[in-house]
Enzyme design. Structure first.
Site, mmCIF file in Angstrom:
data_model
loop_
_atom_site.group_PDB
_atom_site.id
_atom_site.type_symbol
_atom_site.label_atom_id
_atom_site.label_comp_id
_atom_site.label_asym_id
_atom_site.label_seq_id
_atom_site.Cartn_x
_atom_site.Cartn_y
_atom_site.Cartn_z
ATOM 1 N N GLU A 92 55.532 30.240 43.371
ATOM 2 C CA GLU A 92 55.291 28.823 43.177
ATOM 3 C C GLU A 92 54.808 28.511 41.766
ATOM 4 O O GLU A 92 54.271 29.367 41.066
ATOM 5 C CB GLU A 92 54.237 28.318 44.155
ATOM 6 N N CYS A 119 41.665 36.696 48.176
ATOM 7 C CA CYS A 119 42.908 36.088 47.673
ATOM 8 C C CYS A 119 44.045 36.354 48.642
ATOM 9 O O CYS A 119 44.327 37.508 48.978
ATOM 10 C CB CYS A 119 43.236 36.673 46.305
ATOM 11 N N LEU A 221 35.816 37.264 37.250
ATOM 12 C CA LEU A 221 34.664 38.170 37.354
ATOM 13 C C LEU A 221 34.188 38.280 38.810
ATOM 14 O O LEU A 221 34.125 39.364 39.373
ATOM 15 C CB LEU A 221 33.545 37.662 36.426
ATOM 16 N N ASN A 299 38.805 28.889 48.660
ATOM 17 C CA ASN A 299 39.696 28.302 49.677
ATOM 18 C C ASN A 299 39.887 29.320 50.779
ATOM 19 O O ASN A 299 40.623 30.293 50.611
ATOM 20 C CB ASN A 299 41.029 27.919 49.063
ATOM 21 N N CYS A 342 47.436 27.088 44.076
ATOM 22 C CA CYS A 342 47.910 27.748 42.877
ATOM 23 C C CYS A 342 47.917 29.251 43.113
ATOM 24 O O CYS A 342 46.879 29.887 43.147
ATOM 25 C CB CYS A 342 47.016 27.390 41.709
HETATM 26 N N1 SAH Z 1 45.677 37.629 39.057
HETATM 27 C C1 SAH Z 1 45.037 36.776 38.137
HETATM 28 C C2 SAH Z 1 45.613 35.370 38.110
HETATM 29 C C3 SAH Z 1 46.017 34.758 39.419
HETATM 30 S S1 SAH Z 1 44.719 34.319 40.523
HETATM 31 C C4 SAH Z 1 43.535 36.736 38.386
HETATM 32 O O1 SAH Z 1 43.093 37.248 39.400
HETATM 33 O O2 SAH Z 1 42.839 36.220 37.533
HETATM 34 C C5 SAH Z 1 44.069 32.862 39.738
HETATM 35 C C6 SAH Z 1 42.650 32.552 40.107
HETATM 36 O O3 SAH Z 1 42.557 32.133 41.501
HETATM 37 C C7 SAH Z 1 41.712 33.752 39.964
HETATM 38 O O4 SAH Z 1 40.538 33.405 39.301
HETATM 39 C C8 SAH Z 1 41.443 34.105 41.394
HETATM 40 O O5 SAH Z 1 40.245 34.794 41.505
HETATM 41 C C9 SAH Z 1 41.431 32.755 42.080
HETATM 42 N N2 SAH Z 1 41.565 32.835 43.538
HETATM 43 C C10 SAH Z 1 42.252 33.739 44.265
HETATM 44 N N3 SAH Z 1 42.128 33.494 45.577
HETATM 45 C C11 SAH Z 1 41.342 32.408 45.706
HETATM 46 C C12 SAH Z 1 40.841 31.655 46.818
HETATM 47 N N4 SAH Z 1 41.155 31.987 48.063
HETATM 48 N N5 SAH Z 1 40.051 30.599 46.573
HETATM 49 C C13 SAH Z 1 39.763 30.249 45.301
HETATM 50 N N6 SAH Z 1 40.200 30.899 44.216
HETATM 51 C C14 SAH Z 1 40.978 31.987 44.412
HETATM 52 FE FE1 SF4 Z 2 43.314 39.422 42.758
HETATM 53 FE FE2 SF4 Z 2 44.549 37.678 41.100
HETATM 54 FE FE3 SF4 Z 2 45.979 39.514 42.441
HETATM 55 FE FE4 SF4 Z 2 44.882 37.509 43.768
HETATM 56 S S1 SF4 Z 2 46.465 37.313 42.234
HETATM 57 S S2 SF4 Z 2 44.859 39.699 44.346
HETATM 58 S S3 SF4 Z 2 42.962 37.193 42.614
HETATM 59 S S4 SF4 Z 2 44.418 39.917 40.892
#
Ligand code: SAH
Ligand code: SF4
Length: 383
Positions: A92, A119, A221, A299, A342
């Protein structure tokens, strides 16, 4: 005959392709402008290119977008697309309009191998890397669709965040030419400060990105100590926090911005306690890193077994950080009515029911935050 999809090339790559066709390199610049600035995909339309080149292109090349599976528009103007990337996989992109900018959230992989606990992309596992062309196609389609849709002649998308599905720094070779195309004045001409790579902390690739293509960096982080981060972001076992922060400091020598954004997803009872805020302050002081904090309301989705921190706790956490002199923002959700998550769409489009469920797990997060000024005594309410 197998033709080359020209969305796969940055300008350098396109110049090499033109040379192979026996054409001058400057032709590549014209072609690049047609494709990215004007959204053209039909070579016959590119009237200032020599007819002989147009004919060669017609048999050797194509400009191929990703098929759109669904498009949803929110009441607040947020638009989410689900693109088919084949073999039952989908990714997406989400457009988030704001008064002074338009941000596109872009995916880098179908699924993700890092497997963060909070995530849903991580819970789906990894399907495959996107190619450069598949990353660029999200921007190419969105930008040219939006110009028509919003009846605007000038650029609509001013910012890109690599915060969709996937870990961009685990798809480095495809990512860098895609970033170069985003930045190129003959294509989208985005400022380096307005293109953000978000990473869970692939330390060697942070160094390489600094050398090859420095853009704004956001680091997920989510925890102030290794014990907790090992559990939430499994990649931490390979690249622990101290190494990650030192890599961020080295990155700042090249970065277009003079700070790193630390993303911190607020998980009820897990990482949102006063002691965690204090540990974060200590961590930043120990390493002396120039940074900002972006607190993200979690979320929730059932498989995670985690819950969103209540808002007063998020604000108290933000207050501790900001009173210690750290600039801290709290993200506001956007596109709630269309589940505009997102980075949380389905890997498997054959299984649309589960896909829809997974999609519903996250909401688009606006980059327009509440700014909590350091040493401010009262916390402004979310707007
Ligand atoms: N993989 C990369 C970029 C994609 S995730 C990363 O981890 O940074 C983009 C952002 O969404 C990251 O900061 C991640 O921690 C956050 N994210 C993932 N799952 C989430 C959730 N369930 N609720 C809120 N933020 C989330
Ligand atoms: Fe972790 Fe980013 Fe991969 Fe989701 S998309 S599993 S937040 S590294």
């Amino acid at each position: 005959m197998n033709t080359a999809n020209l969305l796969e090339f940055d300008l350098e790559g396109l110049a090499a392709f033109c040379e192979k066709l026996g054409e001058k390199r400057f032709r590549a610049t014209q072609l690049f402008r047609w494709i990215h600035q004007r959204g053209a995909s039909d070579f016959a339309q590119m009237t200032d290119l020599a007819k002989s080149l147009r004919e060669k292109l017609a048999t050797t090349a194509r400009v191929e977008a990703l098929p759109v599976l669904t498009q949803h528009e929110s009441k607040d103007g947020t638009i989410k697309w689900l693109f088919d990337v084949g073999d039952g996989n989908a990714v997406e992109a989400v457009f988030i309009p704001e008064d002074d900018r338009g941000t596109l959230c872009v995916s880098s992989q179908a699924g993700c191998a890092v497997g963060c606990r909070f995530c849903s992309t991580g819970h789906q596992g990894f399907s495959r890397n996107l190619s450069t062309g598949e990353i660029v196609a999200q921007l190419w389609f969105a930008e040219h669709f939006l110009r028509k849709h919003l009846k605007r002649n000038e650029r609509v998308i001013s910012n890109v965040v690599m915060m969709g599905m996937g870990e961009p720094l685990q798809n480095y070779t495809a990512l860098v030419p895609a970033l170069r195309t985003m930045l190129d004045d003959n294509a989208y001409g985005l400022s380096r400060r307005r293109v953000t790579v978000s990473t869970s902390g692939v330390v060697p690739m942070i160094d390489r990105l600094g050398a090859d293509c420095p853009v704004a960096l956001a680091v997920s982080l989510h925890a102030p100590n290794d014990a907790l981060r090992d559990d939430l972001v499994p990649l931490n076992r390979k690249y622990p926090i101290a190494e990650l922060i030192e890599a961020c400091k080295r990155y700042l020598a090249h970065a277009p911005r003079d700070f790193i954004t630390f993303e911190y997803c607020m998980l009820d009872g897990v990482n949102d306690q006063p002691e965690h805020a204090r540990q974060l302050v200590e961590l930043v002081r120990t390493h002396g890193i120039s940074c900002k904090f972006n607190l993200i309301p979690f979320n929730p989705f059932p498989a995670s077994g985690l819950l969103r921190s209540p808002q007063p706790r998020v604000l108290a956490f933000a207050k501790t950080l900001s009173e210690a002199g750290l600039v801290t923002t709290v993200r506001k959700t956007r596109g709630d009515d269309i589940d505009a998550a997102c980075g949380q769409l389905a890997g498997d489009v054959k299984d649309r029911t589960r896909a829809a469920e997974r999609m519903a797990q996250r909401r688009v997060m606006s980059e327009r935050p509440i700014v909590l000024h350091p040493v401010r005594k009262t916390i402004p309410q979310e707007h």
